[in-house]
Design an enzyme around this catalytic site. Sequence first.
Site, short mmCIF file in Angstrom:
data_model
loop_
_atom_site.label_atom_id
_atom_site.label_comp_id
_atom_site.label_asym_id
_atom_site.label_seq_id
_atom_site.Cartn_x
_atom_site.Cartn_y
_atom_site.Cartn_z
N LYS A 66 0.84 -1.21 0.00
CA LYS A 66 0.00 0.00 0.00
C LYS A 66 0.88 1.26 0.00
O LYS A 66 0.72 2.14 -0.84
CB LYS A 66 -0.94 0.01 1.22
CG LYS A 66 -1.84 -1.21 1.31
CD LYS A 66 -2.80 -1.14 2.49
CE LYS A 66 -2.14 -1.18 3.86
NZ LYS A 66 -1.44 -2.44 4.18
N ARG A 77 -10.00 0.38 8.80
CA ARG A 77 -9.35 -0.87 9.10
C ARG A 77 -10.20 -1.75 10.01
O ARG A 77 -9.75 -2.74 10.54
CB ARG A 77 -8.07 -0.51 9.84
CG ARG A 77 -6.91 -1.38 9.56
CD ARG A 77 -5.81 -0.78 10.42
NE ARG A 77 -4.60 -1.47 10.33
CZ ARG A 77 -3.57 -1.09 9.56
NH1 ARG A 77 -3.65 -0.04 8.81
NH2 ARG A 77 -2.48 -1.77 9.59
N ARG A 101 11.84 -4.94 5.36
CA ARG A 101 11.53 -3.53 5.12
C ARG A 101 12.39 -2.60 5.97
O ARG A 101 12.67 -2.88 7.13
CB ARG A 101 10.05 -3.26 5.42
CG ARG A 101 9.75 -1.75 5.36
CD ARG A 101 8.29 -1.44 5.34
NE ARG A 101 7.59 -2.07 6.42
CZ ARG A 101 6.26 -2.13 6.49
NH1 ARG A 101 5.53 -1.61 5.52
NH2 ARG A 101 5.69 -2.72 7.50
N ARG A 121 11.22 -0.73 11.31
CA ARG A 121 10.09 -0.41 12.19
C ARG A 121 10.04 -1.42 13.33
O ARG A 121 10.29 -2.60 13.13
CB ARG A 121 8.78 -0.48 11.39
CG ARG A 121 8.26 0.86 10.94
CD ARG A 121 7.15 0.75 9.92
NE ARG A 121 5.99 -0.02 10.35
CZ ARG A 121 4.89 -0.16 9.62
NH1 ARG A 121 4.81 0.42 8.43
NH2 ARG A 121 3.87 -0.87 10.05
N ARG A 157 -0.27 -8.84 13.49
CA ARG A 157 -0.88 -7.88 12.56
C ARG A 157 -1.71 -8.61 11.51
O ARG A 157 -2.79 -8.14 11.13
CB ARG A 157 0.22 -7.04 11.89
CG ARG A 157 0.77 -5.98 12.83
CD ARG A 157 2.12 -5.45 12.40
NE ARG A 157 2.13 -4.82 11.10
CZ ARG A 157 3.23 -4.53 10.43
NH1 ARG A 157 4.41 -4.81 10.93
NH2 ARG A 157 3.15 -3.94 9.26
P1 AP5 Z 1 4.77 -1.50 2.00
O1 AP5 Z 1 4.45 -0.73 0.78
O2 AP5 Z 1 5.44 -0.81 3.11
O3 AP5 Z 1 3.46 -2.28 2.50
P2 AP5 Z 1 2.18 -1.75 3.26
O4 AP5 Z 1 0.99 -2.42 2.63
O5 AP5 Z 1 2.17 -0.26 3.32
O6 AP5 Z 1 2.42 -2.42 4.65
P3 AP5 Z 1 2.33 -1.84 6.14
O7 AP5 Z 1 3.11 -2.78 7.01
O8 AP5 Z 1 2.68 -0.39 6.18
O9 AP5 Z 1 0.86 -2.04 6.42
P4 AP5 Z 1 0.21 -2.06 7.76
O10 AP5 Z 1 -1.17 -1.95 7.30
O11 AP5 Z 1 0.52 -3.20 8.64
O12 AP5 Z 1 0.91 -0.84 8.55
P5 AP5 Z 1 0.39 0.59 8.95
O13 AP5 Z 1 1.54 1.49 8.96
O14 AP5 Z 1 -0.80 0.96 8.13
O15 AP5 Z 1 5.65 -2.75 1.52
C1 AP5 Z 1 6.18 -3.67 2.47
C2 AP5 Z 1 7.62 -4.06 2.05
O16 AP5 Z 1 7.57 -4.78 0.82
C3 AP5 Z 1 8.55 -2.88 1.80
O17 AP5 Z 1 9.82 -3.20 2.26
C4 AP5 Z 1 8.55 -2.71 0.29
O18 AP5 Z 1 9.77 -2.16 -0.19
C5 AP5 Z 1 8.36 -4.14 -0.18
N1 AP5 Z 1 7.60 -4.23 -1.43
C6 AP5 Z 1 6.51 -3.49 -1.78
N2 AP5 Z 1 6.06 -3.85 -3.01
C7 AP5 Z 1 6.89 -4.86 -3.42
C8 AP5 Z 1 6.94 -5.66 -4.60
N3 AP5 Z 1 6.04 -5.50 -5.59
N4 AP5 Z 1 7.89 -6.61 -4.70
C9 AP5 Z 1 8.81 -6.78 -3.69
N5 AP5 Z 1 8.81 -6.05 -2.56
C10 AP5 Z 1 7.87 -5.10 -2.42
O19 AP5 Z 1 -0.13 0.33 10.43
C11 AP5 Z 1 0.76 0.06 11.48
C12 AP5 Z 1 0.01 0.00 12.79
O20 AP5 Z 1 -0.61 1.27 13.06
C13 AP5 Z 1 -1.14 -1.01 12.86
O21 AP5 Z 1 -0.69 -2.30 13.21
C14 AP5 Z 1 -2.02 -0.38 13.94
O22 AP5 Z 1 -1.50 -0.64 15.23
C15 AP5 Z 1 -1.88 1.10 13.67
N6 AP5 Z 1 -2.92 1.60 12.75
C16 AP5 Z 1 -2.72 2.16 11.51
N7 AP5 Z 1 -3.88 2.48 10.93
C17 AP5 Z 1 -4.85 2.15 11.82
C18 AP5 Z 1 -6.28 2.23 11.78
N8 AP5 Z 1 -6.93 2.71 10.74
N9 AP5 Z 1 -6.95 1.79 12.89
C19 AP5 Z 1 -6.31 1.31 13.96
N10 AP5 Z 1 -4.97 1.17 14.04
C20 AP5 Z 1 -4.25 1.60 12.98
MG MG Z 2 2.26 1.16 4.91
#
Ligand code: AP5
Ligand code: MG
Length: 214
Positions: free
Chosen positions: A13, A88, A127, A160, A171
Amino acid sequence: MFVLLFGPPGSGKGTQAAALASRLGVPHVATGDIFRKHLREGTDLGKLARSYMDRGQLVPDLVTCDLVASRLGEPDALGGVLFDGFPRSVPQLYWLIGHLGATGRKLAAVVNLKVDDGIILGRITGRRTCTNCGATYHVVSAPPGADGSCTRCGAAVVQRKDDTEAVVRDRLEAYAAQTFPCLDQLRDRTPIHDVDGVGGIDEIKGRIFTALAL
Ligand code: AP5
Ligand code: MG
Ligand code: ZN
């Protein structure tokens, strides 16, 4: 245009969001990034969020929706937003539908990035994230600059705290139990575009643009 970038942790994402938001001409709103900014700044919200994030659990809905409400009130977000990581949970989804609906707006589309759990684990544990601008790297597939710094802003790039194997499993569980059910609730109201999230980063960007006819 309000568009939702949906998918499990590590589905790409954040990686896809910048190009898509710029093509749509809307800001990228990632609740995870906003929580991490508060965390770096040591605010009360950051401290509260950390206690959930470090365990791979969702920050409570009320706190998260309040945060999004204030972001959506900023001038650049009034006409549209690319959501990443929000909503989410089903309560967050219905809050958003009500919030937009109160002023005659609605979600235009959902892009659902599909990636299997086995691939996700390798992506997340490899990552690295910029401490300043939030840019995302991967030790193998998208390495940072030669000196290990961010190629976009030059700041340090780190792992992270929630990117360990144990927390990723929690997660993924939270995603399956609380986030995935949103898709069923969306199905009858918003076009959902399933996009294969495995392949080259540019290739996936092409799939997303094609799905949205951009
Ligand atoms: P990346 O693009 O970083 O993936 P992502 O989908 O953004 O993954 P996240 O881990 O950020 O999602 P998340 O939903 O768990 O975290 P968030 O920050 O939202 O890609 C991942 C890796 O793969 C990278 O290293 C990238 O380089 C690599 N990659 C990408 N595309 C690739 C490809 N095509 N081929 C190979 N490699 C590739 O949330 C974190 C925490 O915040 C949650 O756990 C929760 O505690 C809290 N939180 C956030 N939002 C909410 C909400 N709405 N409600 C409640 N709690 C929340
Ligand atoms: Mg993300
Ligand atoms: Zn940076």
